[in-house]
Design a protein around this motif. Structure first.
Motif, short mmCIF file in Angstrom:
data_model
loop_
_atom_site.label_atom_id
_atom_site.label_comp_id
_atom_site.label_asym_id
_atom_site.label_seq_id
_atom_site.Cartn_x
_atom_site.Cartn_y
_atom_site.Cartn_z
N HIS A 1 43.89 -51.75 -100.84
CA HIS A 1 42.64 -52.39 -101.28
C HIS A 1 42.01 -53.14 -100.12
O HIS A 1 42.68 -53.56 -99.17
CB HIS A 1 42.90 -53.33 -102.45
N GLY A 2 40.69 -53.29 -100.20
CA GLY A 2 39.93 -53.99 -99.19
C GLY A 2 38.49 -54.11 -99.63
O GLY A 2 38.12 -53.67 -100.74
N ARG A 3 37.67 -54.67 -98.79
CA ARG A 3 36.26 -54.86 -99.14
C ARG A 3 35.56 -53.53 -99.32
O ARG A 3 34.67 -53.38 -100.15
CB ARG A 3 35.56 -55.68 -98.06
N THR A 4 35.97 -52.53 -98.54
CA THR A 4 35.42 -51.18 -98.63
C THR A 4 36.58 -50.19 -98.68
O THR A 4 37.74 -50.54 -98.45
CB THR A 4 34.54 -50.85 -97.42
N ILE A 5 36.25 -48.92 -98.96
CA ILE A 5 37.27 -47.88 -98.93
C ILE A 5 37.87 -47.77 -97.54
O ILE A 5 39.09 -47.60 -97.38
CB ILE A 5 36.67 -46.52 -99.36
N GLU A 6 37.03 -47.88 -96.52
CA GLU A 6 37.54 -47.82 -95.15
C GLU A 6 38.53 -48.95 -94.88
O GLU A 6 39.57 -48.74 -94.24
CB GLU A 6 36.38 -47.89 -94.16
N ASP A 7 38.22 -50.16 -95.38
CA ASP A 7 39.15 -51.28 -95.21
C ASP A 7 40.45 -51.02 -95.96
O ASP A 7 41.54 -51.39 -95.50
CB ASP A 7 38.51 -52.57 -95.74
N ALA A 8 40.34 -50.39 -97.13
CA ALA A 8 41.55 -50.08 -97.91
C ALA A 8 42.44 -49.08 -97.17
O ALA A 8 43.67 -49.20 -97.19
CB ALA A 8 41.15 -49.52 -99.28
N VAL A 9 41.83 -48.11 -96.49
CA VAL A 9 42.60 -47.16 -95.69
C VAL A 9 43.31 -47.89 -94.55
O VAL A 9 44.49 -47.66 -94.28
CB VAL A 9 41.69 -46.05 -95.14
N ASP A 10 42.58 -48.77 -93.88
CA ASP A 10 43.16 -49.52 -92.76
C ASP A 10 44.29 -50.44 -93.22
O ASP A 10 45.20 -50.75 -92.45
CB ASP A 10 42.08 -50.35 -92.06
N ALA A 11 44.21 -50.92 -94.47
CA ALA A 11 45.22 -51.87 -94.96
C ALA A 11 46.57 -51.20 -95.22
O ALA A 11 47.60 -51.88 -95.29
CB ALA A 11 44.72 -52.54 -96.24
N LEU A 12 46.58 -49.89 -95.37
CA LEU A 12 47.83 -49.18 -95.61
C LEU A 12 48.61 -49.02 -94.31
O LEU A 12 48.04 -48.94 -93.23
CB LEU A 12 47.55 -47.80 -96.21
N SER A 13 49.93 -48.95 -94.44
CA SER A 13 50.76 -48.65 -93.28
C SER A 13 50.91 -47.13 -93.17
O SER A 13 51.11 -46.45 -94.18
CB SER A 13 52.13 -49.31 -93.41
N TRP A 14 50.78 -46.63 -91.97
CA TRP A 14 50.86 -45.18 -91.74
C TRP A 14 51.97 -44.91 -90.74
O TRP A 14 52.01 -45.49 -89.67
CB TRP A 14 49.53 -44.65 -91.21
N LYS A 15 52.87 -43.99 -91.08
CA LYS A 15 53.96 -43.63 -90.20
C LYS A 15 53.51 -42.59 -89.18
O LYS A 15 52.57 -41.82 -89.41
CB LYS A 15 55.13 -43.05 -91.00
N LYS A 16 54.20 -42.56 -88.05
CA LYS A 16 53.99 -41.47 -87.11
C LYS A 16 54.44 -40.17 -87.77
O LYS A 16 55.50 -40.10 -88.37
CB LYS A 16 54.79 -41.71 -85.82
N GLY A 17 53.62 -39.15 -87.66
CA GLY A 17 53.97 -37.87 -88.25
C GLY A 17 53.61 -37.75 -89.71
O GLY A 17 53.98 -36.76 -90.36
N GLU A 18 52.88 -38.73 -90.24
CA GLU A 18 52.47 -38.67 -91.65
C GLU A 18 51.24 -37.79 -91.81
O GLU A 18 50.48 -37.57 -90.87
CB GLU A 18 52.16 -40.08 -92.16
N ILE A 19 51.03 -37.29 -93.04
CA ILE A 19 49.84 -36.49 -93.33
C ILE A 19 49.37 -36.84 -94.74
O ILE A 19 50.19 -37.11 -95.63
CB ILE A 19 50.12 -34.98 -93.18
N LEU A 20 48.04 -36.85 -94.94
CA LEU A 20 47.45 -37.21 -96.23
C LEU A 20 46.98 -35.97 -96.95
O LEU A 20 46.34 -35.09 -96.37
CB LEU A 20 46.25 -38.16 -96.01
#
Length: 309
Positions: free
Chosen positions: A228-247
């Protein structure tokens, strides 16, 4: 199993090859690098065709494909193909269907936010018409080690269950941990109740999917997270992403059956996403398990381009 790589003789082509190698190593797949030559047409730059021009162009494309094949490690089977077509996207889709590919991998442009993603003309056409899942490699993607985790983004509209089924199937075949994610933009007046609603929705979708085939969830590591965040972009940035991950993300409800259409929210996610993305067609049905067996995969040799078709 085969993956088609839409190759181009630039950095985007290298990004696509690297990601395809990472995906192939996770499942023992073979790669088909495809480049598209323009068809002879009154609307092309040279018409009528100049004597020998087609041969010169075919030789150049073949040399470019040799360079692409040189990027593929020896432990990943690969071959190259030259196709002709007025539309590069249509030719790539036709090649994927003809070769029986389960993924179509391309590189994204490098002018997006933080130089991550921008959807160019070919990628845009694929995301409106492809009948197989399209994989987008971010600019500068250099990792060739196997994929480490699959994150599945689930919205609140119809079709979330289908996307989750695809995610479960992909994670199980690749023996990957699966993360279920919902993204919440907290505008004025929103509260923690919105986040709680998103968590409840994710769990409801997960529980609904369990009734489809309990065997799919055997020994599968599933995590449920709300960003979650002020915008969808902020919500994406708030998540932790592993090396080698894929969405993994689904198509808009506006897409026709068995085709892809990237909706407004998915576009916003794409602009901020730091990892590769798989977009699956609407009502996509993964191939049967029999087609995903990775034993006795033939080694393709030599790594030379096919003649244009």
């Amino acid at each position: 199993m085969r993956y088609v790589v839409g190759y181009s003789a630039n950095a985007r082509g290298g990004d696509a090859v690297n990601l395809a190698v990472a995906l192939a190593r996770r499942q023992g797949a073979a790669l088909d690098l495809v480049m598209v030559m323009p068809q002879d047409s009154p609307y092309n730059g040279v018409y009528p065709p100049v004597a020998g021009f087609g041969d010169i162009l075919a030789k150049q494309v073949s040399d470019w494909l040799d360079e692409g094949l040189a990027l593929v490690p020896n432990d990943v089977p690969a071959q190259a193909h030259i196709r002709r077509g007025e539309s590069e996207a249509e030719a790539l889709i036709a090649a994927a269907e003809e070769l029986g590919a389960v993924l179509l991998v391309i590189g994204a442009s490098s002018t997006g936010l933080f130089r991550r993603f921008t959807v160019g003309s070919v990628a845009s056409a694929l995301l409106h018409a492809s009948t197989v899942p399209v994989v987008l490699a971010p600019s500068g993607y250099s990792r060739t080690k196997p994929i480490t985790r699959l994150t599945c983004a689930l919205g609140s509209r119809a079709g979330a269950e289908d996307v989750l089924r695809t995610g479960i199937a992909m994670a199980r075949r690749r023996e990957l941990p699966l993360r279920l994610v919902s993204l919440v933009a907290l505008g004025p007046g929103d509260s923690d109740a919105t986040i709680a609603d998103a968590e409840a929705h994710l769990r409801a979708v997960a529980e609904a999917s369990q009734g489809v085939d309990p065997d799919d969830l055997t020994n599968l590591d599933i995590d449920v997270v709300v960003g979650h965040g002020r915008t969808i972009e902020d919500a994406v940035d708030a998540l932790s992403w592993k090396k080698g991950e894929i969405l993994l993300i689904g198509s808009s409800r506006l897409a026709q059956n068995n085709s892809i259409f990237l909706g407004a929210t998915a576009n916003r996610i794409l602009r901020a996403l730091p990892v590769p993305m798989i977009v699956v067609p609407r009502n996509y049905v993964p191939l049967s398990d029999a087609l995903f067996q990775t034993t006795a995969l033939p080694v393709v040799a030599p790594k030379t381009p096919e003649a244009p078709q």
